[in-house]
Design a protein around this motif. Structure first.
Motif, PDB file in Angstrom:
ATOM      1  N   MET A   1       0.781  -1.088   0.030  1.00 51.67           N
ATOM      2  CA  MET A   1      -0.067  -0.007   0.016  1.00 51.67           C
ATOM      3  C   MET A   1       0.886   1.058   0.190  1.00 51.67           C
ATOM      4  SD  MET A   1      -2.747   1.061   2.902  1.00 51.67           S
ATOM      5  CE  MET A   1      -2.582   2.962   3.344  1.00 51.67           C
ATOM      6  N   GLU A   2       0.514   2.175  -0.811  1.00 50.69           N
ATOM      7  CA  GLU A   2       1.375   3.515  -0.887  1.00 50.69           C
ATOM      8  C   GLU A   2       0.962   4.301   0.393  1.00 50.69           C
ATOM      9  OE1 GLU A   2       0.507   5.891  -4.145  1.00 50.69           O
ATOM     10  OE2 GLU A   2       0.973   4.534  -5.728  1.00 50.69           O
ATOM     11  N   ILE A   3       1.918   4.974   0.901  1.00 54.68           N
ATOM     12  CA  ILE A   3       1.514   5.849   2.076  1.00 54.68           C
ATOM     13  C   ILE A   3       0.596   6.916   1.634  1.00 54.68           C
ATOM     14  CG2 ILE A   3       2.506   7.428   3.860  1.00 54.68           C
ATOM     15  CD1 ILE A   3       5.060   5.760   3.820  1.00 54.68           C
ATOM     16  N   TYR A   4       0.955   7.535   0.523  1.00 56.28           N
ATOM     17  CA  TYR A   4      -0.063   8.488   0.237  1.00 56.28           C
ATOM     18  C   TYR A   4      -0.637   8.303  -1.256  1.00 56.28           C
ATOM     19  CZ  TYR A   4       3.042  10.697   3.703  1.00 56.28           C
ATOM     20  OH  TYR A   4       3.569  11.066   4.988  1.00 56.28           O
ATOM     21  N   ASP A   5      -1.834   7.855  -1.174  1.00 56.41           N
ATOM     22  CA  ASP A   5      -2.526   7.516  -2.268  1.00 56.41           C
ATOM     23  C   ASP A   5      -2.979   8.538  -3.313  1.00 56.41           C
ATOM     24  OD1 ASP A   5      -4.872   8.170  -1.222  1.00 56.41           O
ATOM     25  OD2 ASP A   5      -5.749   6.155  -1.118  1.00 56.41           O
ATOM     26  N   ASP A   6      -3.381   8.340  -4.391  1.00 57.52           N
ATOM     27  CA  ASP A   6      -3.738   9.345  -5.531  1.00 57.52           C
ATOM     28  C   ASP A   6      -4.979  10.212  -5.041  1.00 57.52           C
ATOM     29  OD1 ASP A   6      -1.819   8.678  -7.218  1.00 57.52           O
ATOM     30  OD2 ASP A   6      -3.252   7.400  -8.384  1.00 57.52           O
ATOM     31  N   LYS A   7      -5.752   9.552  -4.121  1.00 56.32           N
ATOM     32  CA  LYS A   7      -6.934  10.262  -3.691  1.00 56.32           C
ATOM     33  C   LYS A   7      -6.397  11.492  -2.691  1.00 56.32           C
ATOM     34  CE  LYS A   7     -10.462   6.639  -3.436  1.00 56.32           C
ATOM     35  NZ  LYS A   7     -11.210   6.109  -2.827  1.00 56.32           N
ATOM     36  N   VAL A   8      -5.483  11.383  -1.837  1.00 56.19           N
ATOM     37  CA  VAL A   8      -5.007  12.400  -1.040  1.00 56.19           C
ATOM     38  C   VAL A   8      -4.050  13.745  -1.889  1.00 56.19           C
ATOM     39  CG1 VAL A   8      -3.222  12.938   0.882  1.00 56.19           C
ATOM     40  CG2 VAL A   8      -4.633  10.902   0.938  1.00 56.19           C
ATOM     41  N   LYS A   9      -3.335  12.914  -2.783  1.00 55.75           N
ATOM     42  CA  LYS A   9      -2.582  13.723  -3.795  1.00 55.75           C
ATOM     43  C   LYS A   9      -3.751  14.804  -4.637  1.00 55.75           C
ATOM     44  CE  LYS A   9       0.959  10.487  -4.196  1.00 55.75           C
ATOM     45  NZ  LYS A   9       1.720   9.563  -5.189  1.00 55.75           N
ATOM     46  N   GLU A  60      -2.409   1.675   8.671  1.00 53.95           N
ATOM     47  CA  GLU A  60      -1.196   0.785   8.351  1.00 53.95           C
ATOM     48  C   GLU A  60      -0.677   0.445   9.513  1.00 53.95           C
ATOM     49  OE1 GLU A  60       0.995  -1.323   5.613  1.00 53.95           O
ATOM     50  OE2 GLU A  60      -1.208  -0.529   5.368  1.00 53.95           O
ATOM     51  N   CYS A  61      -0.134   1.360  10.338  1.00 53.29           N
ATOM     52  CA  CYS A  61       0.764   1.161  11.504  1.00 53.29           C
ATOM     53  C   CYS A  61       0.096   0.118  12.646  1.00 53.29           C
ATOM     54  CB  CYS A  61       0.848   2.314  11.968  1.00 53.29           C
ATOM     55  SG  CYS A  61       2.146   3.330  11.213  1.00 53.29           S
ATOM     56  N   ILE A  62      -1.302   0.245  12.458  1.00 54.07           N
ATOM     57  CA  ILE A  62      -1.828  -0.704  13.435  1.00 54.07           C
ATOM     58  C   ILE A  62      -1.954  -2.063  12.900  1.00 54.07           C
ATOM     59  CG2 ILE A  62      -4.357  -1.097  14.564  1.00 54.07           C
ATOM     60  CD1 ILE A  62      -3.019   1.304  15.834  1.00 54.07           C
ATOM     61  N   ARG A  63      -2.081  -2.019  11.649  1.00 57.00           N
ATOM     62  CA  ARG A  63      -2.255  -3.496  11.088  1.00 57.00           C
ATOM     63  C   ARG A  63      -0.861  -4.305  11.341  1.00 57.00           C
ATOM     64  NH1 ARG A  63      -4.913  -1.935   5.760  1.00 57.00           N
ATOM     65  NH2 ARG A  63      -7.074  -2.288   6.184  1.00 57.00           N
ATOM     66  N   LYS A  64       0.284  -3.357  11.082  1.00 56.71           N
ATOM     67  CA  LYS A  64       1.489  -3.938  11.291  1.00 56.71           C
ATOM     68  C   LYS A  64       1.877  -4.363  12.411  1.00 56.71           C
ATOM     69  CE  LYS A  64       3.657  -1.674   6.945  1.00 56.71           C
ATOM     70  NZ  LYS A  64       4.577  -0.646   6.546  1.00 56.71           N
ATOM     71  N   GLN A  65       1.441  -3.559  13.454  1.00 56.36           N
ATOM     72  CA  GLN A  65       1.891  -3.909  14.761  1.00 56.36           C
ATOM     73  C   GLN A  65       1.066  -5.336  15.305  1.00 56.36           C
ATOM     74  OE1 GLN A  65       0.899   0.034  16.428  1.00 56.36           O
ATOM     75  NE2 GLN A  65       3.040   0.190  16.732  1.00 56.36           N
ATOM     76  N   ILE A  66      -0.298  -5.056  14.846  1.00 57.48           N
ATOM     77  CA  ILE A  66      -0.923  -6.422  15.363  1.00 57.48           C
ATOM     78  C   ILE A  66      -0.241  -7.580  14.971  1.00 57.48           C
ATOM     79  CG2 ILE A  66      -3.311  -7.482  14.854  1.00 57.48           C
ATOM     80  CD1 ILE A  66      -4.573  -4.750  15.321  1.00 57.48           C
ATOM     81  N   ASN A  68       2.749  -8.123  14.130  1.00 51.56           N
ATOM     82  CA  ASN A  68       3.944  -8.226  14.634  1.00 51.56           C
ATOM     83  C   ASN A  68       3.746  -8.756  16.014  1.00 51.56           C
ATOM     84  OD1 ASN A  68       5.315  -8.081  12.275  1.00 51.56           O
ATOM     85  ND2 ASN A  68       5.749  -5.896  12.802  1.00 51.56           N
ATOM     86  N   GLY A  69       2.463  -8.725  16.434  1.00 54.29           N
ATOM     87  CA  GLY A  69       2.149  -9.072  18.176  1.00 54.29           C
ATOM     88  C   GLY A  69       2.584  -8.078  19.037  1.00 54.29           C
ATOM     89  N   GLU A  70       2.598  -6.542  18.340  1.00 56.79           N
ATOM     90  CA  GLU A  70       2.942  -5.585  19.239  1.00 56.79           C
ATOM     91  C   GLU A  70       1.665  -4.748  19.683  1.00 56.79           C
ATOM     92  OE1 GLU A  70       5.318  -2.944  16.692  1.00 56.79           O
ATOM     93  OE2 GLU A  70       6.996  -4.875  16.442  1.00 56.79           O
ATOM     94  N   GLY A  71       1.972  -3.854  20.850  1.00 57.87           N
ATOM     95  CA  GLY A  71       0.697  -2.919  21.596  1.00 57.87           C
ATOM     96  C   GLY A  71       0.473  -1.733  20.412  1.00 57.87           C
ATOM     97  N   THR A  72      -0.401  -1.279  20.379  1.00 64.04           N
ATOM     98  CA  THR A  72      -1.133  -0.207  19.443  1.00 64.04           C
ATOM     99  C   THR A  72      -1.347   0.998  20.348  1.00 64.04           C
ATOM    100  OG1 THR A  72      -3.236  -0.913  19.636  1.00 64.04           O
ATOM    101  CG2 THR A  72      -1.783  -1.856  17.751  1.00 64.04           C
ATOM    102  N   GLU A  73      -1.179   0.969  21.572  1.00 65.40           N
ATOM    103  CA  GLU A  73      -1.597   2.082  22.365  1.00 65.40           C
ATOM    104  C   GLU A  73      -0.889   3.531  22.235  1.00 65.40           C
ATOM    105  OE1 GLU A  73      -2.089   3.645  27.069  1.00 65.40           O
ATOM    106  OE2 GLU A  73      -2.373   1.329  26.470  1.00 65.40           O
ATOM    107  N   GLU A  74       0.602   3.209  22.068  1.00 67.21           N
ATOM    108  CA  GLU A  74       1.389   4.348  21.594  1.00 67.21           C
ATOM    109  C   GLU A  74       1.179   4.986  20.305  1.00 67.21           C
ATOM    110  OE1 GLU A  74       3.862   7.366  22.936  1.00 67.21           O
ATOM    111  OE2 GLU A  74       3.101   5.569  24.355  1.00 67.21           O
ATOM    112  N   THR A  75       1.012   4.034  19.396  1.00 66.67           N
ATOM    113  CA  THR A  75       0.744   4.678  17.932  1.00 66.67           C
ATOM    114  C   THR A  75      -0.396   5.384  17.900  1.00 66.67           C
ATOM    115  OG1 THR A  75       2.079   2.665  17.016  1.00 66.67           O
ATOM    116  CG2 THR A  75       0.316   4.031  15.832  1.00 66.67           C
TER     117      THR A  75
END
Length: 87
Positions: A1-9, A60-66, A68-75
């Motif tokens: 997934m692109e970080i900044y997709d065409d819709k945002v641009k 995207e960050c939450i998905r990756k953290q989940i 990887n078994g990481e917590g999401t509260e700080e994000t």
């Protein structure tokens, strides 16, 4: 997934066009209230763009953290702080 997709641009390109229009209004010496109304519209559009960027990246960050078994509260806190700072 692109970080900044065409819709945002595309959203930002529309804002860019709005700003050009405001400059043209100033050059044509339009009334103050008309210029301020358009400036407020640009500010609102930028606020919405910020929300889209933060929420997309947060997702995207939450998905990756989940994965990887990481917590999401700080994000989540960081994302909320970004939104607060932007105002």
């Amino acid at each position: 997934m692109e970080i900044y997709d065409d819709k945002v641009k595309n959203r930002l390109k529309r804002i860019e066009g709005q700003v050009r229009g405001i400059i043209r209004m100033m050059e044509e010496e339009k009334q103050c209230h008309e210029v301020v109304t358009q400036l407020a519209a640009v500010r609102n559009a930028i606020d919405r763009a910020i929300g889209v960027v933060v929420s997309s990246n947060l997702e995207e960050c939450i998905r990756k953290q989940i994965e990887n078994g990481e917590g999401t509260e700080e994000t989540i806190k960081e994302a909320v702080n970004l939104l607060v700072k932007s105002r």
